[in-house]
Design an enzyme around this catalytic site. Structure first.
Site, PDB file in Angstrom:
ATOM      1  N   GLU A 227      56.625  -6.488  55.488  1.00  0.00           N
ATOM      2  CA  GLU A 227      55.503  -6.125  54.613  1.00  0.00           C
ATOM      3  C   GLU A 227      55.884  -6.163  53.138  1.00  0.00           C
ATOM      4  O   GLU A 227      55.032  -6.021  52.264  1.00  0.00           O
ATOM      5  CB  GLU A 227      54.992  -4.719  54.966  1.00  0.00           C
ATOM      6  CG  GLU A 227      54.511  -4.588  56.407  1.00  0.00           C
ATOM      7  CD  GLU A 227      53.364  -5.530  56.720  1.00  0.00           C
ATOM      8  OE1 GLU A 227      52.426  -5.626  55.906  1.00  0.00           O
ATOM      9  OE2 GLU A 227      53.405  -6.179  57.783  1.00  0.00           O
ATOM     10  N   CYS A 228      57.156  -6.339  52.834  1.00  0.00           N
ATOM     11  CA  CYS A 228      57.674  -6.291  51.454  1.00  0.00           C
ATOM     12  C   CYS A 228      57.902  -7.697  50.914  1.00  0.00           C
ATOM     13  O   CYS A 228      58.655  -8.481  51.490  1.00  0.00           O
ATOM     14  CB  CYS A 228      58.985  -5.509  51.453  1.00  0.00           C
ATOM     15  SG  CYS A 228      59.884  -5.561  49.890  1.00  0.00           S
ATOM     16  N   GLY A 229      57.271  -8.019  49.796  1.00  0.00           N
ATOM     17  CA  GLY A 229      57.423  -9.335  49.178  1.00  0.00           C
ATOM     18  C   GLY A 229      58.853  -9.635  48.782  1.00  0.00           C
ATOM     19  O   GLY A 229      59.336 -10.761  48.959  1.00  0.00           O
TER      20      GLY A 229
END
Length: 146
Positions: free
Chosen positions: A16-18
Site C-alpha cells: 500500500e506504500c508508494g
C-alpha cells in the site's frame, strides 16, 4: 543475475506504500526477484527486528513510523522511552515499523527515499526507471540520475 538465480535480497514491504512499491520496482529493475516479506502480515520476530535495526546502523526511534499509525495515541513521541519500549510498541503494532527495510549482501537500509536501495544493489539497473510520481531516478543507460 537472472530471476532464477539465488535470492540475496529481502525487502520488508507494504504494497500500500508508494515508497515501498518504488523500492521493490528498482530491485526488480536489476532482473532480481527479491524475497518479499509483507511485514504487516508476517512481522519479523523481536530478535530479527533488533538485528535489522543494528545492522542498518539506526535506532529504534529512527525506524518508527508516525503517519497513519497509533504513534501519537501510544505516546511514542516521549523521548524518555527506552529503545526496548519502542521495539515493544513495534512488535505490538507492526504498522509502526517504517518501510521499506531492505537487506542485501551490501547491508541493511531503511530505503526512504526509495532510491536509497541503489546503494544496496550489486547488479546494475537494466534501463530507465521513474518513480510512480514520474521522478526520474535512473537514466536509459541504467545510471543513477543526479
Amino acid at each position: 543475475m537472472s530471476k532464477n538465480a539465488a535470492v540475496d535480497i529481502i525487502i520488508y514491504h507494504n504494497p500500500e506504500c508508494g515508497t515501498s512499491r518504488n523500492t521493490l520496482a528498482m530491485i526488480r529493475n536489476t532482473d532480481i526477484e527479491p524475497h518479499v516479506v509483507e511485514y504487516l502480515k508476517t512481522p519479523p520476530s523481536r530478535a530479527l527486528l533488533v538485528e535489522l535495526i543494528e545492522r542498518a546502523g539506526i535506532t529504534p526511534r529512527d525506524l518508527l513510523r508516525e503517519k497513519g499509525t497509533p504513534y501519537a495515541d501510544l505516546g511514542l513521541g516521549d523521548t524518555s522511552l527506552s529503545d526496548d519500549a519502542l521495539v515493544d510498541a513495534m512488535m505490538a503494532h507492526p504498522v509502526l515499523i517504517n518501510r521499506p527495510l531492505v537487506v542485501s549482501s551490501l547491508g541493511v537500509k531503511l530505503c526512504r527515499p526509495s532510491e536509497a536501495v541503489l546503494d544496496l544493489l550489486r547488479e546494475p539497473q537494466q534501463g530507465a526507471f521513474a518513480k510512480e510520481d514520474g521522478e526520474k531516478v535512473v537514466d536509459a543507460s541504467g545510471q543513477r540520475v543526479a
